[in-house]
Design a protein around this motif. Structure first.
Motif, PDB file in Angstrom:
ATOM      1  N   SER A 104       0.695  -1.010  -0.112  1.00 29.20           N
ATOM      2  CA  SER A 104       0.029   0.152   0.053  1.00 29.20           C
ATOM      3  C   SER A 104       0.851   1.410   0.175  1.00 29.20           C
ATOM      4  N   HIS A 128       0.153  -1.314  -6.935  1.00 27.42           N
ATOM      5  CA  HIS A 128      -0.711  -1.242  -5.519  1.00 27.42           C
ATOM      6  C   HIS A 128      -2.419  -1.311  -6.193  1.00 27.42           C
ATOM      7  N   GLY A 132      -9.594  -4.490  -1.992  1.00 28.75           N
ATOM      8  CA  GLY A 132      -9.251  -5.433  -0.797  1.00 28.75           C
ATOM      9  C   GLY A 132     -10.668  -5.344   0.082  1.00 28.75           C
ATOM     10  N   GLU A 134     -11.727  -5.864   4.824  1.00 34.01           N
ATOM     11  CA  GLU A 134     -11.186  -5.983   5.825  1.00 34.01           C
ATOM     12  C   GLU A 134     -10.934  -7.435   6.581  1.00 34.01           C
ATOM     13  N   HIS A 198      -8.315   4.758   7.921  1.00 36.98           N
ATOM     14  CA  HIS A 198      -7.957   3.542   8.789  1.00 36.98           C
ATOM     15  C   HIS A 198      -7.610   4.050  10.135  1.00 36.98           C
ATOM     16  N   ILE A 231     -13.637  -1.252   8.300  1.00 38.46           N
ATOM     17  CA  ILE A 231     -12.118  -1.431   8.180  1.00 38.46           C
ATOM     18  C   ILE A 231     -11.244  -1.665   9.662  1.00 38.46           C
ATOM     19  N   TRP A 239      -1.606  -3.025   9.053  1.00 40.03           N
ATOM     20  CA  TRP A 239      -1.779  -1.553   9.035  1.00 40.03           C
ATOM     21  C   TRP A 239      -0.702  -0.794  10.047  1.00 40.03           C
TER      22      TRP A 239
HETATM   23  N1  TYR Z   1      -9.245  -1.965   3.584  1.00 38.76           N
HETATM   24  C1  TYR Z   1      -9.808  -1.680   2.427  1.00 38.76           C
HETATM   25  C2  TYR Z   1     -11.294  -2.117   2.520  1.00 38.76           C
HETATM   26  O1  TYR Z   1     -11.789  -2.874   3.226  1.00 38.76           O
HETATM   27  C3  TYR Z   1      -9.282  -1.963   1.196  1.00 38.76           C
HETATM   28  C4  TYR Z   1      -7.787  -1.544   0.860  1.00 38.76           C
HETATM   29  C5  TYR Z   1      -7.020  -1.720   1.936  1.00 38.76           C
HETATM   30  C6  TYR Z   1      -7.328  -0.841  -0.379  1.00 38.76           C
HETATM   31  C7  TYR Z   1      -5.448  -1.304   1.518  1.00 38.76           C
HETATM   32  C8  TYR Z   1      -6.015  -0.654  -0.526  1.00 38.76           C
HETATM   33  C9  TYR Z   1      -5.172  -0.850   0.296  1.00 38.76           C
HETATM   34  O2  TYR Z   1      -4.007  -0.297   0.319  1.00 38.76           O
HETATM   35  O3  TYR Z   1     -12.114  -1.284   1.559  1.00 38.76           O
END
Ligand code: TYR
Length: 291
Positions: A104, A128, A132, A134, A198, A231, A239
């Protein structure tokens, strides 16, 4: 356009991101063989059993020497684990193979490559996927995760045309739309649109969960809370790595947000109805436009 012809695909890190890429390329029938590499034996077994890869191993060092020109390696591990994968690639991978990744944060991937190779090699195409969920892990992988989603590639001046084309075609075969962006711009934009949300979701849920009096508070949560905090259920290691890897851009985004949050607090405290209507009306218009 004809189908991309990728030789073998090696996915290092068969979680949601790596596993979904493997499934999508298998479904598109563009690879001769799909090989998974994971830290745990049980992940390898799951990946084979679920039909995500043709074979899997915990030993990247043994897989890399088997590759040939035209093969593709997708590094889909947490951001701060990318460098140790690169070190093994440097040592064990034959020439002519293309490397891409799904981290990311792109600045930290570029710096990791510079530490390992002295410069970013032409066969490395940083990428990237803006997709995605959770959920994480091999069992969360889906063949349609990237369908109609955007993929940002951040090629550098010395990125090889053939390597860039191979990565672009692979993502297109997975159903994604490929965009290109400079590394620094990517990290600033994503700090604002993904990393900051996030931070806010994790910190809100943590604040509420910490308060003993709030033990049952989630029972009274409505749909808004569920949508807003989904999320906060994301993978903590992933993270943590993103926060450490994109620190400066995330701090800038948090500072700007803190200013706006305190001015909203001020408007609530002073009963400034016009200011509240200003913020909410602008935000609603922006959000409505986005959907
Ligand atoms: N976590 C995000 C979601 O649930 C999706 C995501 C996460 C997309 C990290 C890109 C990324 O770098 O919507």
């Amino acid at each position: 356009m004809g189908k991309a012809q990728i030789g073998r695909l090696v996915v290092v890190g068969v979680g949601l991101i790596g596993g979904s890429f493997a499934l999508a390329l298998k479904a598109a029938s563009v690879c001769r063989e799909v090989i998974g590499v994971a830290l745990e034996e049980s992940t390898c077994e799951d990946a084979v059993r679920l039909g995500i890869v043709d074979r899997a191993s915990t030993r990247l060092k043994e897989i890399l020497p088997q590759l040939e020109p035209g093969d593709l390696v997708f590094v889909a591990v947490p951001t701060l684990a990318v460098e140790s994968v690169f070190s093994q690639i440097k040592e064990y991978m034959p020439a002519g193979v293309t490397i891409t990744d799904g981290a990311s944060v792109k600045g930290s991937v570029v710096r990791a490559a510079e530490r390992v190779w002295g410069c970013v090699p032409g066969f490395l195409v940083p990428g990237h996927p803006i997709a995605g969920s959770e959920k994480s892990g091999v069992t969360a992988a889906r063949d349609d995760l990237y369908c109609d989603h955007r993929i940002i590639l951040t090629p550098l001046p010395n990125t090889g045309d053939d390597h860039l084309r191979r990565v672009e075609q692979a993502w297109q075969a997975a159903g994604a739309e490929v965009l290109k962006m400079p590394v620094a711009e990517h990290d600033e934009v994503l700090a604002a649109t993904s990393h900051l949300p996030h931070v806010i979701a994790f910190s809100l849920v943590d604040t509420l969960a910490h308060d003993a009096e709030n033990e049952n508070i989630f029972r009274y949560a409505a749909g808004g809370f569920r949508d807003f905090t989904r999320i906060a259920s994301s993978d903590p290691v992933m993270w943590r790595d993103i926060m450490l890897a994109n620190r400066d851009a995330i701090l800038k985004a948090i500072d700007l947000y803190s200013l706006n949050l305190s001015s909203l607090r001020g408007a609530i405290a002073s009963g400034d109805s016009a200011a509240l209507m200003g913020v909410f009306t602008r935000a609603k218009a922006a959000r409505d436009h986005f959907t």
